[in-house]
Design an enzyme around this catalytic site. Structure first.
Site, PDB file in Angstrom:
ATOM      1  N   ASN A  32      -9.889   0.100  -0.338  1.00 40.37           N
ATOM      2  CA  ASN A  32      -8.427   0.086  -0.302  1.00 40.37           C
ATOM      3  C   ASN A  32      -7.886  -0.501  -1.613  1.00 40.37           C
ATOM      4  O   ASN A  32      -8.003  -1.697  -1.850  1.00 40.37           O
ATOM      5  CB  ASN A  32      -7.971  -0.753   0.894  1.00 40.37           C
ATOM      6  CG  ASN A  32      -6.476  -0.731   1.094  1.00 40.37           C
ATOM      7  OD1 ASN A  32      -5.722  -0.354   0.197  1.00 40.37           O
ATOM      8  ND2 ASN A  32      -6.037  -1.138   2.264  1.00 40.37           N
ATOM      9  N   CYS A  57       0.816  -1.230   0.000  1.00 33.54           N
ATOM     10  CA  CYS A  57       0.000   0.000   0.000  1.00 33.54           C
ATOM     11  C   CYS A  57       0.844   1.273   0.000  1.00 33.54           C
ATOM     12  O   CYS A  57       0.346   2.348  -0.342  1.00 33.54           O
ATOM     13  CB  CYS A  57      -0.946   0.013   1.197  1.00 33.54           C
ATOM     14  SG  CYS A  57      -2.112  -1.355   1.161  1.00 33.54           S
ATOM     15  N   HIS A 105      -3.265   7.423   1.944  1.00 31.57           N
ATOM     16  CA  HIS A 105      -3.662   6.099   1.469  1.00 31.57           C
ATOM     17  C   HIS A 105      -5.081   5.843   1.978  1.00 31.57           C
ATOM     18  O   HIS A 105      -5.393   6.082   3.141  1.00 31.57           O
ATOM     19  CB  HIS A 105      -2.695   5.059   2.020  1.00 31.57           C
ATOM     20  CG  HIS A 105      -3.155   3.658   1.823  1.00 31.57           C
ATOM     21  ND1 HIS A 105      -3.645   3.211   0.615  1.00 31.57           N
ATOM     22  CD2 HIS A 105      -3.227   2.599   2.674  1.00 31.57           C
ATOM     23  CE1 HIS A 105      -3.971   1.938   0.734  1.00 31.57           C
ATOM     24  NE2 HIS A 105      -3.744   1.549   1.969  1.00 31.57           N
TER      25      HIS A 105
HETATM   26  O1  UT7 Z   1      -3.654  -0.652   3.729  1.00 24.44           O
HETATM   27  C1  UT7 Z   1      -3.156  -0.886   4.998  1.00 24.44           C
HETATM   28  C2  UT7 Z   1      -3.715  -2.140   5.472  1.00 24.44           C
HETATM   29  N1  UT7 Z   1      -4.999  -2.164   6.024  1.00 24.44           N
HETATM   30  C3  UT7 Z   1      -5.496  -1.340   6.949  1.00 24.44           C
HETATM   31  O2  UT7 Z   1      -5.053  -0.270   7.209  1.00 24.44           O
HETATM   32  C4  UT7 Z   1      -6.690  -1.861   7.696  1.00 24.44           C
HETATM   33  C5  UT7 Z   1      -6.573  -1.574   9.168  1.00 24.44           C
HETATM   34  N2  UT7 Z   1      -7.646  -2.128   9.954  1.00 24.44           N
HETATM   35  C6  UT7 Z   1      -8.955  -1.782   9.821  1.00 24.44           C
HETATM   36  O3  UT7 Z   1      -9.290  -1.000   8.961  1.00 24.44           O
HETATM   37  C7  UT7 Z   1      -9.946  -2.346  10.801  1.00 24.44           C
HETATM   38  O4  UT7 Z   1      -9.272  -2.992  11.863  1.00 24.44           O
HETATM   39  C8  UT7 Z   1     -10.953  -3.331  10.164  1.00 24.44           C
HETATM   40  C9  UT7 Z   1     -11.901  -2.571   9.262  1.00 24.44           C
HETATM   41  C10 UT7 Z   1     -10.197  -4.393   9.360  1.00 24.44           C
HETATM   42  C11 UT7 Z   1     -11.783  -4.021  11.238  1.00 24.44           C
HETATM   43  O5  UT7 Z   1     -12.416  -3.069  12.085  1.00 24.44           O
HETATM   44  P1  UT7 Z   1     -12.385  -3.257  13.672  1.00 24.44           P
HETATM   45  O6  UT7 Z   1     -13.176  -2.170  14.249  1.00 24.44           O
HETATM   46  O7  UT7 Z   1     -10.948  -3.367  14.076  1.00 24.44           O
HETATM   47  O8  UT7 Z   1     -13.179  -4.611  13.852  1.00 24.44           O
HETATM   48  P2  UT7 Z   1     -12.683  -5.991  14.506  1.00 24.44           P
HETATM   49  O9  UT7 Z   1     -11.669  -6.652  13.645  1.00 24.44           O
HETATM   50  O10 UT7 Z   1     -12.373  -5.778  15.942  1.00 24.44           O
HETATM   51  O11 UT7 Z   1     -14.024  -6.815  14.420  1.00 24.44           O
HETATM   52  C12 UT7 Z   1     -15.180  -6.498  15.224  1.00 24.44           C
HETATM   53  C13 UT7 Z   1     -16.236  -7.545  15.000  1.00 24.44           C
HETATM   54  C14 UT7 Z   1     -15.726  -8.976  15.163  1.00 24.44           C
HETATM   55  O12 UT7 Z   1     -16.738  -9.724  15.768  1.00 24.44           O
HETATM   56  P3  UT7 Z   1     -16.656 -10.084  17.353  1.00 24.44           P
HETATM   57  O13 UT7 Z   1     -15.373 -10.839  17.517  1.00 24.44           O
HETATM   58  O14 UT7 Z   1     -16.666  -8.766  18.040  1.00 24.44           O
HETATM   59  O15 UT7 Z   1     -17.885 -10.891  17.554  1.00 24.44           O
HETATM   60  C15 UT7 Z   1     -15.535  -9.438  13.744  1.00 24.44           C
HETATM   61  O16 UT7 Z   1     -15.687 -10.835  13.621  1.00 24.44           O
HETATM   62  O17 UT7 Z   1     -16.726  -7.459  13.658  1.00 24.44           O
HETATM   63  C16 UT7 Z   1     -16.679  -8.746  13.040  1.00 24.44           C
HETATM   64  N3  UT7 Z   1     -16.419  -8.541  11.595  1.00 24.44           N
HETATM   65  C17 UT7 Z   1     -17.409  -8.323  10.715  1.00 24.44           C
HETATM   66  N4  UT7 Z   1     -18.739  -8.234  10.851  1.00 24.44           N
HETATM   67  C18 UT7 Z   1     -19.453  -7.987   9.751  1.00 24.44           C
HETATM   68  C19 UT7 Z   1     -15.232  -8.540  10.949  1.00 24.44           C
HETATM   69  N5  UT7 Z   1     -15.430  -8.311   9.651  1.00 24.44           N
HETATM   70  C20 UT7 Z   1     -16.759  -8.185   9.476  1.00 24.44           C
HETATM   71  C21 UT7 Z   1     -17.569  -7.918   8.362  1.00 24.44           C
HETATM   72  N6  UT7 Z   1     -18.900  -7.821   8.537  1.00 24.44           N
HETATM   73  N7  UT7 Z   1     -17.063  -7.752   7.122  1.00 24.44           N
END
Ligand code: UT7
Length: 325
Positions: A282, A115, A252
């Protein structure tokens, strides 16, 4: 003291016409428009069609940038393509673009920094220009991230999209001051110890397969705000300006919450931050030039503005560039 500066003559962008909404994805995996939008700010992404490859996207963005710059292909002496999704393991996607643009001299190669690829590519191009080895460079960021997705993994497949953006850079003589048009400085960083937080679980030398993107999103998020903020500050410090002197921030486009968190940390007003994440998600190395092309195209970024570009991605790699438009 006069110096050589890499001045941006024009930029271009290309997004595949196949638009996939959050609701479309909710038919494939257990997710919802509400979850994706609240957690990321993404509304839709563009996905390359079967048979449409990274060099197709790169070519269209490159052609648009050449047109905007008013530069003919015979004037280009270097093509740098930032990509982590090359058409083939080799040769470089840049050489495919070179052939299709009808460029028969000079050189073309890829830069791989995921990225952060466009920032790395800009730094490489700027150094080639300042060293006198190249005069006019076509720099492209192009990706088909959809090909690296595990379409059963809702934690990653909703985040990424395909696209390409490009700029044409040319050597111009400056006075060596902050008033000079062109790249003022670039700052590059990497920390290979963080590999396991974001990587692709395949490759020619390990599995002989392409593999799928794997990410510990929460951890990446935490590092992103810290690293990007530090990179922005480093560019400002190197130029002897304060962050508030910068007119536009072109980040980004990974997650709106990362953009907001970084702006909050550095006291940057939201109106100065270019955000296109809602429209394409992204797109890895393509996202900075896509956002740049949008803001130049709609007249927000104007000649003479001080523009800060930044990105972070797998490796980890991250960096920034300060450019007088
Ligand atoms: O380009 C550079 C690389 N990438 C990034 O910069 C991405 C950086 N990270 C992020 O943008 C965020 O961490 C994410 C968008 C990937 C995730 O957001 P988050 O607020 O950190 O969510 P999380 O991973 O803590 O997940 C929260 C909940 C989980 O459920 P439980 O364990 O709380 O029951 C996940 O299983 O959301 C669930 N979850 C989803 N639910 C619905 C994860 N993905 C999804 C989804 N739809 N697509």
């Amino acid at each position: 003291m006069s110096v050589i500066r890499s001045v941006v003559l024009g930029c271009g962008a290309y997004l595949p016409d196949n638009v996939v909404s959050n609701d479309d994805l909710a038919k494939r995996v257990d997710t919802s428009d509400a979850w994706i939008f609240e957690r990321t700010g993404i509304r839709r992404r563009h996905l390359a069609r079967d048979g449409e490859v990274t060099s197709d996207l790169a070519l269209k963005a490159g052609e648009a940038a050449l047109k905007a710059a008013g530069v003919g292909i015979d004037e280009i002496d270097l093509i740098v393509c930032a990509t982590t999704t090359p058409d083939e393991t080799f040769p470089a996607t840049a050489t495919r673009v070179q052939a299709r643009l009808g460029m028969t001299r000079g050189a073309a190669f890829d830069v791989q920094a995921v990225c952060s690829g466009f920032i790395y590519g800009l730094s490489v191009a700027d150094n080639f220009i300042r060293a006198g080895q190249s005069r006019t460079v076509l720099l492209i960021g192009a990706e088909t991230m959809s090909r690296l997705m595990d379409w059963n993994d809702r934690t990653t497949c909703v985040l990424f999209g395909d696209g390409a953006g490009a700029v044409v850079l040319r050597a111009e003589t400056g006075a060596g001051s902050l008033a000079d048009r062109g790249v003022q400085n670039t700052q590059l960083y990497s920390d290979g110890r963080l590999h396991d937080l974001l990587y692709v679980d395949g490759g020619p030398s390990s599995t002989r397969t392409t593999g799928y993107l794997r990410m510990q999103g929460k951890e990446v998020f935490r590092h992103a705000v810290t690293n990007i903020s530090a990179a922005i500050q480093a560019s400002a410090d190197a130029a002897g300006v304060s962050v508030s002197d910068i007119d536009w921030f072109v980040p980004h486009q990974a997650n709106q919450r990362i953009l907001d968190g970084t702006a909050r940390k550095l006291g940057i007003p939201a109106a100065k931050v270019i955000s296109t994440v809602a429209d394409h998600g992204n797109t890895s190395a393509a996202s900075v030039p896509l956002a740049l092309a949008a803001a130049v195209g709609d007249g927000r970024i104007k000649r003479g503005d001080l523009v800060l570009l930044e990105a972070m991605g797998g490796g980890f790699t991250w960096g920034s560039a300060l450019v007088r438009w």
